[in-house]
Structure formats: C-alpha cells, structure tokens
Design a protein around this motif. Structure first.
Motif, short mmCIF file in Angstrom:
data_model
loop_
_atom_site.label_atom_id
_atom_site.label_comp_id
_atom_site.label_asym_id
_atom_site.label_seq_id
_atom_site.Cartn_x
_atom_site.Cartn_y
_atom_site.Cartn_z
N SER A 119 -25.75 -0.57 -30.21
CA SER A 119 -25.10 0.57 -29.57
C SER A 119 -24.01 0.17 -28.58
O SER A 119 -23.35 1.02 -28.03
CB SER A 119 -26.15 1.43 -28.85
OG SER A 119 -26.88 0.66 -27.94
N GLN A 129 -31.24 6.23 -40.81
CA GLN A 129 -30.09 6.38 -39.92
C GLN A 129 -30.14 7.65 -39.07
O GLN A 129 -29.46 7.74 -38.05
CB GLN A 129 -28.80 6.39 -40.75
CG GLN A 129 -28.52 5.07 -41.44
CD GLN A 129 -27.16 5.01 -42.09
OE1 GLN A 129 -26.36 5.94 -42.00
NE2 GLN A 129 -26.87 3.92 -42.77
N TYR A 130 -30.95 8.62 -39.49
CA TYR A 130 -31.01 9.89 -38.75
C TYR A 130 -32.45 10.33 -38.52
O TYR A 130 -32.72 11.50 -38.30
CB TYR A 130 -30.25 10.97 -39.53
CG TYR A 130 -28.80 10.62 -39.77
CD1 TYR A 130 -27.82 10.92 -38.82
CD2 TYR A 130 -28.41 9.95 -40.93
CE1 TYR A 130 -26.49 10.56 -39.03
CE2 TYR A 130 -27.08 9.60 -41.14
CZ TYR A 130 -26.13 9.90 -40.19
OH TYR A 130 -24.82 9.55 -40.39
N THR A 168 -31.14 6.91 -33.20
CA THR A 168 -30.35 6.46 -34.35
C THR A 168 -29.40 7.56 -34.83
O THR A 168 -28.27 7.27 -35.21
CB THR A 168 -31.26 6.01 -35.51
OG1 THR A 168 -32.15 7.09 -35.85
CG2 THR A 168 -32.08 4.79 -35.11
N TYR A 225 -26.46 7.83 -32.43
CA TYR A 225 -25.56 6.69 -32.59
C TYR A 225 -24.72 6.80 -33.86
O TYR A 225 -23.50 6.63 -33.84
CB TYR A 225 -26.40 5.41 -32.63
CG TYR A 225 -25.61 4.16 -32.95
CD1 TYR A 225 -24.75 3.59 -32.03
CD2 TYR A 225 -25.75 3.53 -34.19
CE1 TYR A 225 -24.04 2.45 -32.33
CE2 TYR A 225 -25.04 2.39 -34.50
CZ TYR A 225 -24.18 1.85 -33.56
OH TYR A 225 -23.47 0.72 -33.86
N ASN A 226 -25.36 7.11 -34.97
CA ASN A 226 -24.64 7.15 -36.25
C ASN A 226 -23.66 8.32 -36.33
O ASN A 226 -22.59 8.19 -36.92
CB ASN A 226 -25.64 7.18 -37.41
CG ASN A 226 -26.26 5.82 -37.67
OD1 ASN A 226 -25.57 4.88 -38.07
ND2 ASN A 226 -27.55 5.68 -37.41
N LYS A 264 -21.61 0.38 -44.49
CA LYS A 264 -20.94 0.66 -43.22
C LYS A 264 -19.91 1.79 -43.42
O LYS A 264 -18.70 1.58 -43.38
CB LYS A 264 -20.30 -0.61 -42.67
CG LYS A 264 -21.34 -1.68 -42.38
CD LYS A 264 -20.72 -2.90 -41.75
CE LYS A 264 -21.83 -3.89 -41.39
NZ LYS A 264 -22.82 -3.36 -40.46
N THR A 271 -31.91 6.75 -46.50
CA THR A 271 -30.83 6.67 -45.51
C THR A 271 -30.98 7.78 -44.46
O THR A 271 -30.62 7.59 -43.30
CB THR A 271 -29.46 6.81 -46.19
OG1 THR A 271 -29.37 5.83 -47.22
CG2 THR A 271 -28.32 6.60 -45.20
N GLN A 302 -18.92 4.37 -41.67
CA GLN A 302 -17.97 4.76 -40.63
C GLN A 302 -16.71 3.90 -40.66
O GLN A 302 -15.62 4.35 -40.30
CB GLN A 302 -18.63 4.70 -39.25
CG GLN A 302 -18.83 3.31 -38.65
CD GLN A 302 -20.02 2.58 -39.22
OE1 GLN A 302 -20.74 3.13 -40.05
NE2 GLN A 302 -20.25 1.36 -38.76
N GLN A 325 -20.72 7.29 -34.28
CA GLN A 325 -19.92 6.30 -35.00
C GLN A 325 -18.94 6.98 -35.94
O GLN A 325 -17.76 6.62 -36.02
CB GLN A 325 -20.85 5.38 -35.80
CG GLN A 325 -21.55 4.32 -34.98
CD GLN A 325 -20.66 3.10 -34.72
OE1 GLN A 325 -19.49 3.08 -35.04
NE2 GLN A 325 -21.23 2.09 -34.11
#
Length: 858
Positions: free
Chosen positions: A109, A596-597, A602, A605-606, A567, A592, A569, A609
């Motif tokens: 982060s 990621q969610y 997380t 953050y994602n 990746k 995913t 983003q 991003q």
C-alpha cells in the motif's frame, strides 16, 4: 520501502505468523483418520522431493504409503487423501486471512498508486489541481461483478474469513483458536449446483459487506478533498452485476431469474440503508425531525423485510426526507450529527434503489433468431421486405424501419426467443422500480456486423418501448482476433446510421464498447490477444473522435493474465493519447473478487489503484505511452511471430487430446460451482471453439503449465534478437508501460507454472514430444524475459508477490499430486464403478483448493 525490507516484513508478518497459526490448526482433531495433521507435513515434503526427482505422481503417493504404512492402513489410504485435501483447503483460507490481515504492513500500500499521492502531487499546483477537478467531473470507474465457476467460497466461509482477518489484526489468540475450529467444521462444498440466483446471492455478500462502505467512503474522500458538491449524476465508483442477466451460453438464466436478482439487489441494499438509518435514529432525537424520520423508517423497513414484487422507485422520497432532516439539524440544532445524514444521503445518491446496474447479455445469433421470428409471426404488421435474409449488410441496415409496435411472442416461439422478448419488457419494469441505472445496458456477444446492434434496437421498439424514451445503451462485444480487426468498421457504420445517430444523441453521445480478453487469448495466444485489443482501442478511439462520440471501453477481464487480469491498473495507467480513457470499466471474476475485493483493506486499495491509474493517465502522460509508428510495427512483428507459434501448437491434433487426457477438464462439469456448463453446445463432442475460455485456462493452470499466459512470447523475443531488433525491443520495454505490463504479467503466469510436476509425461509414447515442445517454449520464454527485464528470477521487482506465490504453490502441491494420481488411476481403466466414483471425487475436490490458492488462476 525498499525491496529487501518488503521481503523482511512479509517474512515476519505473513510467513512466520502463518507457520505459527498453521501449527495450531494442524493439532486440531477434525477428522476420523488419525494422524492427518501430523502426516501432512511429511506428505508435503515427500511430494516436493518426488517432483524435484521428476517422479510420476502415482509413484510419489505409493512410495509415501509404503514409507508410512505403520501409520496408515491400506483400507484408510484413500480416506487419508480426502482428509489431506480438507486440511489443505483450510490452510489456504488461513493463509489468505493472514496475508490480508497484514496487507497494510507488507509494503504494497505504499507503492505509487494511491489517491493520497495524487492529492499531494496537486496541492501546490493550481493548474494541475484544476485539471484534476475537471477530470473528476467526467470520470468514473465501473466494477462489474460476474458469475464465475471458480468463485468457490460459500457465504459461511466468507464470513469466517472476514472475522479471522480482524482477529489476526489484533492477535486475538482465543478468538483465532475458536475461528480455526469453526473453519475446520464448516463445509466448503455445495451439495447441489447453484442456480443463477444462488450465484447472485453469493456475490451480493461482497456488495453488502465490502463495496457498500468502500465505494461510498472513497466518494466521500474525494468530494471532501476537492470540496466537490455531491451530485447524484456524477458517481465516481459505479457497480455492475452480471448474475441473472448474463444469458450468453447459460441456458439456466431466464427472465424469472433476472427479475428475482433485481429484487434481491434491491432488498440487500435496503438492508444496508436500514442498518445505517438505525444509527441515525439513535442519535437524531431532536424536535422537528419526527415526521421525516417516520417516513424513512417505513420506507427502509418495508423494502428490507416486506419487499414488493413490483416496487416503486423510492429514491426521490428518501432523498427529500434526508435533506429535510439535514435542514432541521442545520437551522435549529447547530448541525449536530449532520455528518451522519450526509453519509447516508451520499450512499442513497450513489446506489439509488438498485445497488448495482444489472447488465443483460445475449449472443448475436439469438438476437437474429428473435428478429426473424417476429418478422415471420407479424409479417402483416412489420414493414420489412420478405427477402431480408438475402440482403447484404447495407441492404439490411436500410431495410430496418424502427417502427414502434407492441409485439408479444406466441406459443410457437422457442424458449430463447421468448426469453429475449420477455427480458426486453422486463428491463422497463426494472427501470421503473430502480431508476434508469438499474438496468440500462444490453450487451451483444459475438457482435460481427452493425445490424446485430440495429436489430436489437428494433426489437426494443417492437416490444412496447418508445423511440424518445429508449433509455438503453446497446453495447457490442468484440472478442476474437477477427472480431477485433473489424470492430472499428462496425462502429463506423453505426455512427453514420441515421436512427442510431439520433439514439446516441439522446444518450449524451456516449457509446460503450466491450472488448473481451478470454476468447482472444484462446484464439490468438497471449501476445497477439493483448496487442489486438490495444490496436482495436486505438482504431475505435479514432472513429469515435471523428464523430464526436464519447467512447467508453468496457474490458471483459478475467482473473489471470491469460484472460486480461494481473496488474490491471497498470494497463489503464499506460494508455496513450490515442486511446479513450475517460472511463474505466472492467469485469471482476471468480476468486479475483475474494482475493482483491474480499476485505475492506484490499478493496479500498485496489479501487484506489484503478482510480489513480485513470486520473494520472490524464494529468501526466508519459512520452512512451503513446506508441510511435516504429514501436507499433515492432509489437506487430513480435505478435505475429507469437501468434504463429501459438497456432502451431493449437492446430496440433494432440492439443485438445492432451488437455482432456492429463488435466481435470472433463471433471469441471461435475463440480457444484457454477450454473453454467463448461462448454457451449453441451450436447455435442468437445471442440476447442466450444470450450469456454474459463475452462480452457483453468485446465492449463491445474497442470501448472499456464500455456495461455506465455506461449509464443519467448519465440517472438528470440526471433527479434536473431533479426537484429533486440536493442529496439529493450527500448520498447524501458519506455512503454503497456509493454512492460504485458511482460510483467507474463512473468506472473510463469511463476505459477511448474513443468517438473508433469515431467513424467516426456516419456509418454504419444504425448512426450508434445510436452517437450511446451516445456522448451517455457524455458525459452523464461530466458528471454529475464534477459529483457535484467532480472535474475521471475518477478524479481515484486518480492512480496513472488514470495506469496511461492508459499501458495508449496501449500497446494500435495493437491496437485493427488489430482494427477487420481487422473492416472482412472486412465488405466481397471477400476470398478465405485472406485471410479471415488477417484473422480478426489479430482474434483482438489480443483477448489488449487484455484483458491492461486487467486487469479482461472
């Protein structure tokens, strides 16, 4: 934080803590077979040594049983393998929880990419800040949750993970111990195949627990930072939803399931509102707000617990009463607790009465069938020539009159035709109860011609919709390499079509185009797929700008790099000036979503991003992001070489046979994880074109070969070197963030590969040479990617992720050995019916843990 420090933090915060709590977990006596927790470490080590020695999976397991026969009776061997699978499934969950609990500490982060860095960058630069505010007024991020056959964790397990993460953050040993016991006794498997509505219920968990607080929190953060007025027409983070609406290839999605999912989303949302309102009600006990509170109490409670089958759009009433409460607090009570009202008001403006936009998707062939049915059934009422099917594309476009009718399907209509016409009518009802954004898009898969869109538009007008109030966005989906090549020409014809031009004008001249990665990778290989989509975006942007159309790209990205993941983003941050990037829209699929969610940290953050990628690509374009003609030609040259190499492999008659013979492909349809079939046209023999990309990629990942994520890249780089282009390739890698991301994601795919696992196949009389061909390309790609990136190991610049992958691969290695052992046993064909069932179940059970551990394998 430098790379070595990040590694050290990961080692202490994740690896050490996982080993500590795993040792506690392994001592819990969950299962009937004794010594399971004790034997598992020995079994894991035995598997590691066997793979390193390139032993056959059957030999690995048989030698283990021989070595530990004093602990495991012959009659208990298969039972032990099932118990090992159960332990490892829960080890994966524990590792997920430990890693997510340490997320803020492991160094991810603090990477460039969070919104705070944008705020800081612009705080002393008025011109830049003004440019950013201007961008925020016309920028959005839409995350679309899709039903997916690899979303394995049921609701109770997700809840345990959430609680375990929080307990781990505070080192609450007592609670951790209780949660590990609960985890050990909670079933992971579903007894029955889920329906589309079941899938919607599973994904609604993420909407309620994660996206509801995070999306509104980020919206609040940006509005406060830039002092932006709250505007219900400007939503920064939007949510989309496919379960119950995506009927492309899923015969189980019906108009009834679409309606039930729309009602479900509404009910879940109002439960969120009601919880927030109860906090509001407890604090705001002042004179003057009673009547407004009573109205809200009634609206929130009834819609939460006594929902109507045909609800009304309550948003205007809710917004009005919240504003009145805010007025009373401001005017008479010193603004006390007004921030609570603002928070709920922002959420209502963000999510309305629908929570997430329910997309409808259907294949173009079904649209054509439906159009043909109505032409025939109502020939006397529709002004279309009898020879319509014989006309060329231009003739068909000219023949469409866009008349308004109210034509219903008769009893002779096929199920798919009837469903298409019924869902077109249902969309109107969903909009009336939830507002236009509740269901405003119809996506046409396999879109090949402009009339695919125009026929659908006409179907709406034939189903009771009016031209002036056709509040629908028609979204073409281009996915195969060939479809991507002609995408710009299709849109050119649409933009110049008089009726479609008029429709676009009424929709604010905004056009969404969906580009799919999955089938393009299966069709053309990794490098060609990425390049074809990038080229299509350049061409589609040029056409849109020519006609002054605000173009929105909706990317159908799966979890792994082979399906557009990785990746993500960084792709959006690297879009040059030739590509429209004012809006980011993408699908989130499978594991995913949970990886990621799945937690507040997380997800926050994602999402940040992705927002950062879109915003910074606007305010600070890098020179290398817009590719020069020479660099485009260089990528085209390498993509063609890679494509040719991939096609050689794909056209090998052993290609599909290999996948069927050695991977668990045929067993994917036997596990209760999805409402949709593994392949299209389920009633005929398996063909590659029918095989869903999800199943295709999942099968390669279970083999630990990940062919769709790298194959052909090494050959392309080697040929470039031999042709004297190596310095140009190095310059491309150093200057183009897009190309860097393609290579870095390729490394990620390869880091999750292990050809030693299947090395015994090289001695197979039929498939040995085929396996060697794939292994050689893997080694070639590894050599040239390391040379290009100046690295000593794959993912050297991402030590935390590399360490995470390595540990996850170590955890699931025994599952892979068991899976391949069971496949080989079944191949021998000497088992009775009962044993065949047992070994089949062994295979299906291993798939869950492998995919969940990989986090973006399918």
């Amino acid at each position: 934080m430098n790379l070595s420090k990040k590694q050290a933090v990961f080692e202490s915060e994740v690896v050490t803590r996982f080993e500590l709590f795993n040792s506690l977990f392994m001592t819990l006596p969950f299962y009937q077979v004794k010594h399971t927790g004790t034997l598992l470490p020995f079994f894991t080590t035995h598997c590691e040594h066997g793979v390193a020695d390139k032993m056959d999976p059957e030999a690995i397991i048989e030698s283990f049983f021989g070595q530990y026969e004093q602990y495991v009776r012959e009659s208990d061997r298969i039972d032990l393998l099932f118990r090992i699978i159960q332990y490892i499934e829960r080890q994966v969950v524990l590792f997920d929880a430990v890693e997510d609990a340490a997320f803020r500490k492991t160094g991810r982060s603090d990477e460039a990419g969070l919104l705070d860095s944008v705020f800081k960058q612009t705080e002393n630069n008025k011109e830049l800040r003004s440019k950013l505010v201007e961008k925020l007024n016309d920028f959005s991020l839409r995350l679309v949750l899709t039903a997916h056959p690899t979303q394995f964790y049921p609701g109770p397990v997700l809840a345990i993970i959430t609680d375990l993460i929080e307990a781990l953050k505070t080192n609450d040993i007592h609670n951790i111990h209780l949660l590990l016991q609960q985890l050990g006794k909670t079933p992971f498997m579903k007894k029955n195949k889920p329906t589309p509505v079941d899938e919607a219920v599973s994904l609604a968990w993420f909407l309620e627990k994660v996206f509801y607080p995070v999306a509104s929190g980020i919206q609040s953060k940006i509005e406060d930072e830039f002092d932006l007025p709250a505007d219900e027409n400007r939503q920064l983070v939007e949510l989309g939803f496919w379960p119950g609406g995506d009927r492309d290839g899923n015969p189980n999605v019906t108009v009834e399931s679409t309606k039930r999912v729309a009602l479900l989303l509404r009910a879940v949302l109002f439960r969120c509102y009601y919880r927030d309102f109860r906090i509001l009600k407890r604090r705001i006990t002042f004179k003057g707000v009673e009547k407004y509170m009573d109205v809200l109490q009634d609206r929130f409670y009834e819609n939460s617990f006594n929902p109507s089958e045909n609800p009304e759009n309550e948003k205007p009433v809710i917004v009005h009463n919240l504003k009145e409460i805010k007025r009373v607090l401001t005017d008479y009570h010193d603004g006390l607790f007004v921030e609570l009202v603002d928070d709920l008001l922002r959420k209502v403006k963000t999510f309305g009465c629908f929570f997430a936009t329910l997309d409808i998707r259907q294949d173009s062939s079904i649209i054509r069938q439906t159009h043909a049915y109505l032409r025939k059934a109502y020939a006397e009422r529709i002004t279309i020539p009898d020879n319509f099917e014989q006309l060329d594309e231009v003739g068909k476009q000219q023949a469409l009159k866009f008349e308004e009718h109210d034509l219903a399907p008769g009893k002779d209509a096929s199920a798919l035709v009837a469903d298409t016409l019924q869902v077109i009518r249902l969309i109107s009802g969903i909009q009336q109860s939830g507002g236009e954004r509740a269901a405003q898009r119809f996506i046409i898969s396999n879109c090949q011609q402009a009339y695919d869109i125009l026929e659908l538009m006409e179907l709406f007008l034939w189903s009771g919709w009016k031209t002036e109030s056709l509040h629908i966005d028609f979204v073409p989906l281009f996915e195969t390499v060939d479809d991507l090549k002609r995408a710009a020409a299709v849109m050119d014809r649409l933009y110049t079509h008089p009726q479609y031009q008029a429709h676009l004008k009424r929709r604010g001249n905004k056009q969404t185009v969906m580009l799919g990665f999955s089938d393009s990778t299966k069709d053309g290989g990794y490098l060609m797929a990425n390049w074809s989509i990038y080229k299509a975006k350049i061409e589609l942007t040029a056409i849109a700008r020519q006609y002054d159309v605000d173009l929105v790209f909706f990317d159908g990205r799966g979890g792994p790099p082979a399906r557009g993941g990785g990746k993500t983003q960084r792709f959006y941050a690297s879009m040059g000036k030739e590509i429209a990037n004012d809006h980011i829209q993408l699908t989130i699929q499978g594991q995913t979503i949970s990886s990621q969610y799945g937690s507040l940290d997380t997800a926050h953050y994602n999402i940040e991003q992705l927002l950062h990628a879109g915003l910074t690509s606007h305010i600070e374009q890098r020179n290398g992001d817009t590719l020069s003609t020479d660099k485009k030609e260089l990528i085209e040259y390498m993509a063609q070489i890679s494509h040719g190499r991939f096609l050689e492999l794909r056209h090998n008659p052993l290609f599909l046979k290999y996948l069927e013979h050695f991977s668990p492909l045929k067993f994917l349809s036997q596990i209760n994880i999805s409402s949709r079939p593994v392949k299209r046209n389920a009633d005929r023999e398996l063909r590659l074109e029918d095989l869903r990309a999800i199943s295709f990629v999942t099968s390669w990942s279970q083999l630990k070969q990940n062919i769709p994520g790298f194959y052909g890249v090494g050959s392309a780089l080697k040929q470039a070197e031999q042709d004297g282009k190596w310095e140009q390739v190095k310059d491309l890698y150093e200057t183009s963030r897009m190309f860097q991301t393609i290579i870095d994601n390729c490394m990620m795919s390869m880091s999750k590969s292990n050809f030693d696992l299947t090395s015994h196949i090289q001695h197979d009389e039929t498939f040995g040479a085929f396996w060697k061909e794939m292994r050689d390309e893997y080694e070639r790609t590894t050599e040239y990617i390391l040379k290009l990136s100046g690295s000593k190991v794959l993912m050297e610049n991402y030590p935390v992720e590399r360490a995470s992958i390595a540990l996850r691969e170590k955890i699931v290695l025994p599952l892979l050995i068991i899976q391949h052992y069971a496949i080989k046993k079944l191949q021998k064909g000497k088992l009775n019916e009962k044993d065949q069932e047992v070994f089949s179940k062994l295979i299906t059970r291993t798939i869950y843990g492998v995919v969940n551990a990989g986090r973006n394998l399918a």
